[in-house]
Motif scaffolding. Structure first.
Motif, PDB file in Angstrom:
ATOM      1  N   VAL A 140       0.833  -1.206   0.000  1.00 50.70           N
ATOM      2  CA  VAL A 140       0.000   0.000   0.000  1.00 50.70           C
ATOM      3  C   VAL A 140       0.871   1.261   0.000  1.00 50.70           C
ATOM      4  N   VAL A 141       1.966   1.248   0.760  1.00 50.62           N
ATOM      5  CA  VAL A 141       2.891   2.396   0.797  1.00 50.62           C
ATOM      6  C   VAL A 141       3.491   2.640  -0.585  1.00 50.62           C
ATOM      7  N   LEU A 142       3.929   1.562  -1.239  1.00 50.82           N
ATOM      8  CA  LEU A 142       4.502   1.693  -2.580  1.00 50.82           C
ATOM      9  C   LEU A 142       3.470   2.243  -3.561  1.00 50.82           C
ATOM     10  N   LEU A 143       2.235   1.747  -3.476  1.00 49.73           N
ATOM     11  CA  LEU A 143       1.170   2.230  -4.358  1.00 49.73           C
ATOM     12  C   LEU A 143       0.906   3.717  -4.135  1.00 49.73           C
ATOM     13  N   PHE A 144       0.906   4.141  -2.874  1.00 47.14           N
ATOM     14  CA  PHE A 144       0.614   5.537  -2.570  1.00 47.14           C
ATOM     15  C   PHE A 144       1.657   6.471  -3.184  1.00 47.14           C
ATOM     16  N   PHE A 145       2.938   6.170  -2.946  1.00 43.36           N
ATOM     17  CA  PHE A 145       3.992   7.050  -3.458  1.00 43.36           C
ATOM     18  C   PHE A 145       4.093   6.970  -4.983  1.00 43.36           C
ATOM     19  N   PHE A 146       3.822   5.791  -5.518  1.00 40.18           N
ATOM     20  CA  PHE A 146       3.803   5.681  -6.976  1.00 40.18           C
ATOM     21  C   PHE A 146       2.703   6.556  -7.566  1.00 40.18           C
ATOM     22  N   ALA A 147       1.479   6.456  -7.012  1.00 40.38           N
ATOM     23  CA  ALA A 147       0.346   7.210  -7.552  1.00 40.38           C
ATOM     24  C   ALA A 147       0.571   8.711  -7.436  1.00 40.38           C
ATOM     25  N   LEU A 148       1.099   9.161  -6.289  1.00 37.64           N
ATOM     26  CA  LEU A 148       1.351  10.591  -6.080  1.00 37.64           C
ATOM     27  C   LEU A 148       2.380  11.108  -7.084  1.00 37.64           C
ATOM     28  N   THR A 181      16.153  12.847 -11.045  1.00 37.61           N
ATOM     29  CA  THR A 181      16.078  13.289 -12.445  1.00 37.61           C
ATOM     30  C   THR A 181      14.896  14.222 -12.668  1.00 37.61           C
ATOM     31  N   TYR A 182      13.758  13.909 -12.041  1.00 35.31           N
ATOM     32  CA  TYR A 182      12.591  14.777 -12.207  1.00 35.31           C
ATOM     33  C   TYR A 182      12.842  16.144 -11.578  1.00 35.31           C
ATOM     34  N   LEU A 183      13.319  16.159 -10.326  1.00 34.18           N
ATOM     35  CA  LEU A 183      13.533  17.425  -9.617  1.00 34.18           C
ATOM     36  C   LEU A 183      14.567  18.287 -10.329  1.00 34.18           C
ATOM     37  N   PHE A 184      15.601  17.656 -10.847  1.00 34.33           N
ATOM     38  CA  PHE A 184      16.625  18.396 -11.594  1.00 34.33           C
ATOM     39  C   PHE A 184      16.032  18.987 -12.876  1.00 34.33           C
ATOM     40  N   GLY A 185      15.248  18.178 -13.600  1.00 33.71           N
ATOM     41  CA  GLY A 185      14.627  18.645 -14.835  1.00 33.71           C
ATOM     42  C   GLY A 185      13.635  19.769 -14.588  1.00 33.71           C
ATOM     43  N   ALA A 186      12.801  19.624 -13.550  1.00 36.91           N
ATOM     44  CA  ALA A 186      11.802  20.658 -13.239  1.00 36.91           C
ATOM     45  C   ALA A 186      12.471  21.967 -12.840  1.00 36.91           C
ATOM     46  N   THR A 187      13.589  21.879 -12.093  1.00 37.64           N
ATOM     47  CA  THR A 187      14.319  23.085 -11.693  1.00 37.64           C
ATOM     48  C   THR A 187      14.905  23.800 -12.908  1.00 37.64           C
ATOM     49  N   LEU A 188      15.547  23.030 -13.801  1.00 42.70           N
ATOM     50  CA  LEU A 188      16.111  23.625 -15.015  1.00 42.70           C
ATOM     51  C   LEU A 188      15.029  24.263 -15.882  1.00 42.70           C
ATOM     52  N   VAL A 196       4.856  21.693  -8.412  1.00 44.77           N
ATOM     53  CA  VAL A 196       5.116  20.260  -8.618  1.00 44.77           C
ATOM     54  C   VAL A 196       6.474  19.863  -8.019  1.00 44.77           C
ATOM     55  N   PHE A 197       7.440  20.800  -8.023  1.00 45.54           N
ATOM     56  CA  PHE A 197       8.730  20.537  -7.373  1.00 45.54           C
ATOM     57  C   PHE A 197       8.514  20.297  -5.876  1.00 45.54           C
ATOM     58  N   PHE A 198       7.667  21.105  -5.274  1.00 45.35           N
ATOM     59  CA  PHE A 198       7.359  20.978  -3.850  1.00 45.35           C
ATOM     60  C   PHE A 198       6.687  19.637  -3.555  1.00 45.35           C
ATOM     61  N   ILE A 199       5.692  19.260  -4.348  1.00 55.47           N
ATOM     62  CA  ILE A 199       4.971  18.001  -4.135  1.00 55.47           C
ATOM     63  C   ILE A 199       5.901  16.810  -4.317  1.00 55.47           C
ATOM     64  N   GLN A 200       6.714  16.833  -5.369  1.00 55.44           N
ATOM     65  CA  GLN A 200       7.612  15.705  -5.627  1.00 55.44           C
ATOM     66  C   GLN A 200       8.691  15.599  -4.550  1.00 55.44           C
ATOM     67  N   THR A 201       9.120  16.734  -3.999  1.00 57.00           N
ATOM     68  CA  THR A 201      10.099  16.716  -2.901  1.00 57.00           C
ATOM     69  C   THR A 201       9.490  16.079  -1.655  1.00 57.00           C
ATOM     70  N   LEU A 237       9.426  12.386  -2.190  1.00 57.21           N
ATOM     71  CA  LEU A 237      10.765  11.813  -2.012  1.00 57.21           C
ATOM     72  C   LEU A 237      11.090  11.653  -0.528  1.00 57.21           C
ATOM     73  N   ILE A 238      10.852  12.702   0.266  1.00 58.22           N
ATOM     74  CA  ILE A 238      11.133  12.649   1.704  1.00 58.22           C
ATOM     75  C   ILE A 238      10.268  11.589   2.377  1.00 58.22           C
ATOM     76  N   GLY A 239       8.983  11.559   1.997  1.00 58.74           N
ATOM     77  CA  GLY A 239       8.062  10.574   2.564  1.00 58.74           C
ATOM     78  C   GLY A 239       8.485   9.151   2.271  1.00 58.74           C
ATOM     79  N   PHE A 240       8.896   8.906   1.026  1.00 57.68           N
ATOM     80  CA  PHE A 240       9.349   7.563   0.657  1.00 57.68           C
ATOM     81  C   PHE A 240      10.614   7.194   1.434  1.00 57.68           C
ATOM     82  N   TYR A 241      11.518   8.155   1.602  1.00 60.53           N
ATOM     83  CA  TYR A 241      12.767   7.898   2.330  1.00 60.53           C
ATOM     84  C   TYR A 241      12.468   7.530   3.788  1.00 60.53           C
TER      85      TYR A 241
END
Length: 432
Positions: free
Chosen positions: A251-259, A323-330, A412-417, A420-424
């Motif tokens: 369920v945890v994997l599904l949640f972070f994947f979906a988000l 890769t996503y966070l780097f791309g979104a920042t650029l 979206v950078f904020f949400i993805q960050t 990432l923290i939540g998954f960690y």
């Protein structure tokens, strides 16, 4: 059992057009919006309603394969896609276009389920692996070609041709009707949990509308319907979804994947609209800017099973986020830059999906009981397409309300960050 070669490659063509149908539309959205006088919120529904219906029916058709023959389902799916293509192509207004998209999604949802079962008709493991590799390559190629083909049709013909293309699959039906693929099976209503399907479909639809419109009452109702469906399915011998599959880790994997998946596809929806709005370019030029990212993403999808089998799957998940966070920042700092400069961040954003999905799916395989992998991946597909529809819809709503592309990339950078923290944190806790 040996599959007829022409049948096999005909099905590969069906699979290819089915994948392209979902990727060709993105580059045409700005021009559909102009011709039909649509808001960004309305135009996002052209994509999100397709993936929502796809999400509802992909598991449905997977269950039907236990009771109806491969050949019959394939023919029925093509007929539904054909009808949807005709309605979308000749739609007089926005609402008829949505009707056509709904039918295309219902028919198209059957194809992934058929693709998953097709290797089982081959006897040798080598033939099965070759077929899986062929289908993976086809999906990757179609994903890369979709935006380019969509751009060509939109610029040099008309965006309606994009919706007409799948209709030509009906020419293959006479052949599919005369080829026997498996033994015909009679549909046994007791084997199919119709009540479970209806409750899950209702819950998914209410959840989509509730999140899309930010109606807390609908979100609460959808949760109640989900709990009710789980209660009824616990008492079924063959439930629509087996809740025993859903361990805490799963369920945890599904949640972070979906988000994260919702954020990613919302970004892919916004990028073409932003390019057209900021740079005032054609759909074909937009497609050319997206092409390197799409092709490199597709290439990774082809080689990942060969070169990334020994890489720690959690490392791939973290690498995907980076890769996503780097791309979104650029992209945030270079939205008005030259096209050559824009290629770099877009490539990094595109690479998120194959890297991240490889890590997530490998983790899911590790936590699932081997006997329940089919059910577990079916639920995964449901969350995959549901998250796409929600992500695209919310991205469209955001731009309609704020009309600010830089702010979108900050959001979206904020949400993805956070993801990432939540998954960690969850990863660290699971090791204790």
């Amino acid at each position: 059992m040996k599959l007829n070669v022409f049948f096999l490659y005909s099905f590969i063509l069906v699979l290819m057009l089915n994948v392209m149908q979902s990727t060709m539309v993105n580059v045409a959205i700005p021009f559909i919006s102009i011709e039909l006088s649509l808001s960004t919120e309305q135009s996002s529904l052209i994509i999100s309603i397709y993936t929502l219906i796809f999400a509802v029916f992909v598991l449905f058709f997977g269950k039907l394969l236990d009771n109806i023959s491969f050949r019959k389902l394939l023919v029925v799916s093509i007929l539904i896609v054909f009808l949807g293509s005709l309605i979308a192509t000749f739609s007089a207004n926005y609402y008829w276009l949505l009707v056509g998209r709904v039918l295309q999604a219902i028919g198209g949802a059957c194809i992934p389920a058929l693709a998953m079962i097709l290797p089982n008709y081959l006897q040798s493991d080598a033939d099965k692996k070759n077929l899986l590799a062929l289908m993976a390559s086809t999906i990757a190629l179609a994903t890369g070609l979709g935006p380019v083909v969509g751009g060509i049709f939109t610029d040099f013909l008309h965006w309606r041709i994009i919706f007409a293309l799948p209709a030509f699959l009906i020419l293959l039906i006479p052949f599919f009707l005369i080829v026997q693929v498996d033994n015909e099976k009679k549909f046994n209503k007791k084997c199919f949990d119709l009540v479970g399907f209806m409750l899950i479909s209702l819950a998914v639809t209410l959840l989509f509308i509730g999140i899309n419109k930010i109606w807390l009452s609908l979100i609460c109702i959808s949760i109640v319907v989900i709990l009710l469906s789980f209660f009824t399915m616990r008492r079924k011998e063959n439930p629509y979804i087996s809740i025993h599959v859903m361990s805490k880790r799963y369920v945890v994997l599904l949640f972070f994947f979906a988000l994260s998946n919702a954020v990613y596809y919302g970004t892919l929806f916004i990028i073409p609209i932003g390019l057209v709005d900021i740079h005032n370019i054609s759909s074909f030029s937009t497609a050319l800017i997206l092409l390197p990212g799409a092709l490199l993403s597709s290439l990774f999808g082809i080689i990942r099973n060969t070169y990334f089998q020994k890489v720690n799957t959690k490392v791939l998940i973290y690498l995907g986020y980076i890769t996503y966070l780097f791309g979104a920042t650029l992209l945030y700092f270079n939205l008005e830059a030259d096209f050559i400069v824009l290629l770099i961040p877009i490539i990094f954003i595109y690479l998120f999906s194959p890297i991240f999905q490889t890590g997530i799916t490998s983790n899911i395989y590790e936590v699932l009981d081997p006997k329940k992998i089919g059910e577990g991946m079916g639920i995964f597909n449901l969350f995959n397409f549901l998250s796409i529809s929600i992500g695209v819809s919310l991205a469209g709503n955001f731009i309609s309300y704020y009309q600010d592309f830089p702010t979108f990339f900050v959001f979206v950078f904020f949400i993805q960050t956070i993801a990432l923290i939540g998954f960690y944190v969850c990863d660290i806790m699971s090791r204790k």
